[in-house]
Design a protein around this motif. Structure first.
Motif, mmCIF file in Angstrom:
data_model
loop_
_atom_site.group_PDB
_atom_site.id
_atom_site.type_symbol
_atom_site.label_atom_id
_atom_site.label_comp_id
_atom_site.label_asym_id
_atom_site.label_seq_id
_atom_site.Cartn_x
_atom_site.Cartn_y
_atom_site.Cartn_z
ATOM 1 N N ARG A 91 -4.076 -2.144 -8.587
ATOM 2 C CA ARG A 91 -4.543 -1.604 -7.147
ATOM 3 C C ARG A 91 -4.138 -0.200 -7.105
ATOM 4 N NH1 ARG A 91 -2.161 -3.589 -2.725
ATOM 5 N NH2 ARG A 91 -3.828 -2.889 -1.447
ATOM 6 N N TYR A 92 -2.973 0.111 -7.558
ATOM 7 C CA TYR A 92 -2.680 1.682 -7.755
ATOM 8 C C TYR A 92 -3.728 2.283 -8.719
ATOM 9 C CZ TYR A 92 0.548 5.740 -8.455
ATOM 10 O OH TYR A 92 0.950 6.868 -8.419
ATOM 11 N N ARG B 134 0.892 -0.998 -0.172
ATOM 12 C CA ARG B 134 -0.110 -0.075 0.109
ATOM 13 C C ARG B 134 0.925 1.196 0.118
ATOM 14 N NH1 ARG B 134 -5.027 -1.019 0.752
ATOM 15 N NH2 ARG B 134 -5.418 1.012 1.128
ATOM 16 N N ARG C 133 1.312 6.741 -0.142
ATOM 17 C CA ARG C 133 0.531 5.861 0.332
ATOM 18 C C ARG C 133 -0.784 5.635 -0.522
ATOM 19 N NH1 ARG C 133 1.853 2.706 4.059
ATOM 20 N NH2 ARG C 133 -0.101 2.093 4.384
ATOM 21 N N PHE C 134 -1.037 4.481 -0.778
ATOM 22 C CA PHE C 134 -2.349 4.256 -1.912
ATOM 23 C C PHE C 134 -3.712 4.710 -1.397
ATOM 24 C CE2 PHE C 134 -1.283 0.189 -4.206
ATOM 25 C CZ PHE C 134 -0.108 0.758 -4.544
ATOM 26 N N GLU C 135 -3.821 4.939 0.000
ATOM 27 C CA GLU C 135 -5.179 5.579 0.612
ATOM 28 C C GLU C 135 -5.166 6.967 0.025
ATOM 29 O OE1 GLU C 135 -3.381 3.541 2.171
ATOM 30 O OE2 GLU C 135 -2.893 4.203 4.042
#
Lengths: 464, 195
Positions: A407-408, A278, A339-341
Motif C-alpha cells: 500500500r505504501y 496510513r 502519512r500515506f496520502e
C-alpha cells in the motif's frame, strides 16, 4: 586493568562528559560513535584470557569487579555480546548526523549502552532489574526532545517499563526460594507468573504493547529505533540467562507455550494493524511489535534450531530497524509528511529515503532476497512442524506487514513525476544506500551473518 | 507473625496520604502527602529492616519529593477530565474498593510473604492506589507520583523477603532517577540550539 572498567565504566564516564558538553552536538556524536566502534573492535580482537600488549608492556585483564559485595563479570563468553551491543551503538551513532537527532541522543545513548552492559554483567543477574530501569529513566530525556512536552507514548513507555522492574525482582526472589525448596509448586507457579509479567512489560509483549506505535509516532523515529533495537535485545539475553540458570524454567512446557501464544498474537495483530495503517511512523511501531513476536516464537520452539534462528534474526532486525528509522527521520527533517496520502509528493522530494523505507518494510515482512527472509522462512517451517495453526497465523502477520508495504508502494507512485534533485544530503544518501545494499547482501548471502551470530549463544551452556 | 505495637498507625498514614495524592489538586497538599506516605512506609520497613537501612527509603523519598516540589508549576495537578465534586467522589469510591481489596487479600498473602498483616495491607494499598493514579491521569506529575506510590508498595513487599544493600541502593537510585525524570518532564527547557 579490568574488562568491566573498559566496557562499562569508561563509556559511562565518557557519556557523563558528553552530557556536560552536549551543546557541541557534532563533536559529541562523533566521539560517541568513535568510542562505541573502538570498544566493539576491542571486544572482537582482544582475548580476555591472555595478556594484552600495550606500548611494549604486557597487562593482565581481570574479568571481574566488585561493587557493594556483588560482582560485575565480563569474561570471554561475553565478547560476542559486547561486539554486538557496542557495534549496534556505533551503527546508530554513525547515522545520527544524517538523522538530525537532538543534542542529548549521543551522550545518553552511550550511557544507556553502558548501563545495559552492566545489567548483563552483574552477578547474581537478578540484580539486573534496577539497572534496566535506570537505563529506561536515562532514555526519557532522549525521547522527549528539549523544549517539547511529553506525549502519551513516552508516559506509557515509562509506566510499563517501570512496572516491569518489581515483577522481575520478586520473580528473582521466588526463583531463589525454589532453589532451596524445589517441591513447592505454588512458589514455582508464582515465579513463572511474576517473571512472565515482568518480561511482558519490558518486551512490550501482548497485551502491554499499545505504547509502541504511540511512541514511534510522537518521538523522533531514529531515537525510538535505537531504543527498540537495544532494549529488547538486552532483555532477551536476560531472559536466556534466566532459562540457562534455572532448569525447572527451561524444562517447563507452560512457559514456552505462553511465549508461543504471546508471540503468535503479537505477530498476527501487528501484521493485521499494519495492513490498514496510513502513517509510516505507526507502521514502524507495528514492525517493532512483529519482530519481537517472531523472536518470541523462535525461542518458544524450545530447541537448538529455535535459539539459532533467534540469534540469526538479530542482524536483519538491526539493519531493518536502522534503515527504516533513518529514512523516516530523513523525511521528517525535510518536512515531508509521513502519512500515506502525502507520500506521492514525498517520493519526488526524498526519493532515496522513500525507497529505503520501502525496502526496510519488505525486509521486516520477510520478502525473498532481503535479509529477513533467510531467517523467517526456516522459522515458519519449524513452527509449522510443531503447530500448523501457529504457522498460519504467523504467515498472516507477515502477509499483513507485506500488504502494508505494498500500500505504501502504491501511495509512492500516485503522482506524476516531476524533475529535480533529490532532497537528501550526500551523507544521508550514502547511509541509506549502504543500508539497502546490506539488506540485499544479507538476504542473498546469509550464511556468514548467521554463523557469526550463532557465537552470541556461546555463553548459554545449559540451553543446548 | 505478631503485629507490632501501633501497627495501625502507619497504615492510617498510608491510607490518608495516598487518598490525598489521588484527590488533591493542590501541589502543596500533594507534596506533604507524599512526604507522609514515605514516613508510613519507613515506619513499616523498620519492622523488617534495621533503622539505618530503613531510613534510606525515607531520605530517598523526601529527596524525590523535594526535587518534584521545586521543579514544577502549580497547575501541574489540575484535572481537565473530571469536575471537582464528581471526579473526587468517583476517586473516593475506587479508593474504598482498593482498601476493601487490601483488607481481604492481605491475610492470604502471609503465606507468601513473611510479614505482619498490617504491613502487607500497607503494601497492597500503596500498589493499588498507585495503579489508580496511573490509570486516571495523563499528566506527567500525576504519573510520576503514581509510579512512586506503586514502587513504594513493591519496596515494602520486597523488604519483607530480601535485605540486600545493593538492591536497596539501586532502588534508591531508581527513585532519585524517577524524580529527576519527573522534573525533566515538568520543566519546559530552552529550545534546541546547535553549535
Amino acid at each position: 586493568m579490568s574488562t568491566v572498567i573498559f566496557w562499562i565504566f569508561v563509556p559511562f564516564g565518557v557519556s557523563i562528559l558528553l552530557t556536560l558538553f552536549n551543546r557541541f552536538i557534532r563533536i559529541t556524536r562523533w566521539i560517541a560513535a568513535g568510542v562505541t566502534l573502538g570498544l566493539a573492535l576491542a571486544a572482537a580482537f582482544v582475548n580476555f584470557d591472555e595478556l594484552v600488549l600495550l606500548g611494549g608492556r604486557a597487562y593482565e585483564l581481570s574479568t571481574s569487579f566488585s561493587v557493594l559485595g556483588r560482582q560485575l563479570v565480563l569474561d570471554s563468553t561475553d565478547r560476542v555480546f559486547l561486539v554486538l551491543v557496542y557495534g549496534l551503538g556505533a551503527f546508530w551513532f554513525l547515522g545520527a548526523p544524517a538523522a538530525g537527532t537532538h543534542r542529548l541522543f549521543a551522550p545518553l545513548g552511550l550511557a544507556i549502552i553502558a548501563i545495559l552492559v552492566a545489567s548483563l554483567a552483574v552477578e547474581p543477574f537478578l540484580y539486573a532489574a534496577p539497572l534496566v530501569e535506570l537505563a529506561v529513566l536515562v532514555s526519557i530525556p532522549m525521547l522527549v526532545a528539549p523544549g517539547r512536552p511529553a506525549g502519551q507514548g513516552v508516559l506509557r513507555y515509562l509506566i510499563f517499563m517501570t512496572l516491569g522492574m518489581p515483577f522481575i525482582l520478586l520473580g528473582g526472589w521466588a526463583l531463589n526460594a525454589i532453589e532451596i525448596n524445589p517441591a513447592n509448586e505454588t512458589l514455582l507457579l508464582e515465579a513463572m507468573l511474576l517473571l512472565g509479567l515482568g518480561l511482558a512489560f519490558w518486551l512490550a509483549i501482548f497485551p502491554f504493547y499499545t505504547w509502541v506505535p504511540l511512541l514511534t509516532g510522537e518521538s523522533q523515529p531514529y531515537i525510538a529505533g535505537f531504543l527498540f533495537s537495544l532494549l529488547p535485545t538486552v532483555v532477551f539475553f536476560l531472559m536466556l540467562n534466566f532459562l540457562d540458570a534455572f532448569a525447572f524454567l527451561r524444562n517447563s512446557p507452560v512457559f514456552f507455550q505462553g511465549l508461543q501464544l504471546a508471540g503468535t498474537i503479537m505477530v498476527a495483530t501487528a501484521g493485521i494493524w499494519a495492513a490498514f495503517q496510513r502513517d509510516l511512523t505507526r507502521l514502524f511501531g507495528y514492525a517493532v511489535i512483529q519482530e519481537t513476536g517472531f523472536a518470541l516464537l523462535a525461542i518458544s520452539l524450545h530447541s537448538e534450531t529455535g535459539l539459532a534462528l533467534f540469534a540469526a534474526g538479530l542482524v536483519p532486525r538491526l539493519i531493518g530497524f536502522g534503515l527504516f528509522a533513518l529514512s523516516l527521520s530523513v523525511m521528517q527533517s525535510r518536512n515531508v509528511s509521513l502519512r500515506f496520502e502525502d507520500e506521492g509528493l514525498a517520493f519526488w522530494q526524498v526519493p532515496i529515503a522513500s525507497l529505503a523505507s520501502l525496502v526496510a518494510i519488505f525486509s521486516i515482512s520477510g520478502l525473498p532476497l532481503l535479509a529477513g527472509f533467510p531467517v523467517r522462512q526456516p522459522l515458519l517451517e519449524e513452527l509449522g512442524a510443531g503447530s500448523i495453526a501457529v504457522a498460519i497465523w504467523a504467515l498472516i502477520g507477515s502477509a499483513g506487514m507485506m500488504y502494508g508495504g505494498l500500500r505504501y508502494l502504491s501511495a509512492l507512485f500516485r503522482r506524476e513525476p516531476t524533475t529535480g534533485q533529490p532532497g537528501e544530503g550526500w551523507y544521508q544518501i550514502a547511509l541509506l544506500s549502504a543500508g539497502v545494499v546490506m539488506l540485499f547482501v544479507a538476504g542473498v548471502f546469509p550464511t556468514p551473518m548467521i554463523s557469526m551470530m550463532l557465537n552470541v549463544l556461546s555463553g548459554f551452556a545449559n540451553l543446548f | 507473625m505478631n503485629e507490632p505495637a501501633w501497627s495501625w498507625l502507619p497504615l492510617v498514614l498510608i491510607i490518608v496520604s495516598t487518598l490525598t495524592l489521588l484527590i488533591s489538586q493542590s501541589l502543596r497538599f500533594s507534596i506533604i502527602a507524599f512526604a507522609i506516605q514515605y514516613i508510613g512506609m519507613f515506619w513499616m520497613i523498620s519492622w523488617e529492616w534495621p533503622i539505618g537501612l530503613a531510613a534510606v527509603k525515607l531520605v530517598t523519598g523526601w529527596m524525590a519529593g523535594a526535587v518534584l516540589a521545586i521543579s514544577q508549576p502549580g497547575t501541574a495537578l489540575a484535572e481537565t477530565g473530571f469536575t471537582r465534586i464528581s471526579g473526587g467522589g468517583f476517586k473516593l469510591i475506587t479508593a474504598a474498593l482498593t482498601w476493601v481489596m487490601a483488607f481481604a487479600i492481605a491475610p492470604s498473602l502471609q503465606t507468601l510473604f513473611p510479614a505482619a498483616s498490617a504491613y502487607l495491607m500497607g503494601a497492597i494499598i500503596l500498589i493499588g492506589m498507585g495503579l489508580l493514579q496511573l490509570g486516571m491521569s495523563h499528566q506527567p506529575l500525576r504519573v510520576i507520583l503514581g509510579l512512586f506510590t506503586v514502587l513504594s508498595g513493591f519496596e515494602l513487599l520486597y523488604a519483607a523477603v530480601d535485605r540486600s544493600v545493593l538492591v536497596a541502593g539501586l532502588i534508591s537510585g531508581v527513585n532519585l532517577g524517577l524524580a529527576l525524570v519527573g522534573a525533566f518532564l515538568l520543566v519546559n527547557p530552552e529550545p534546541e540550539e546547535t553549535l
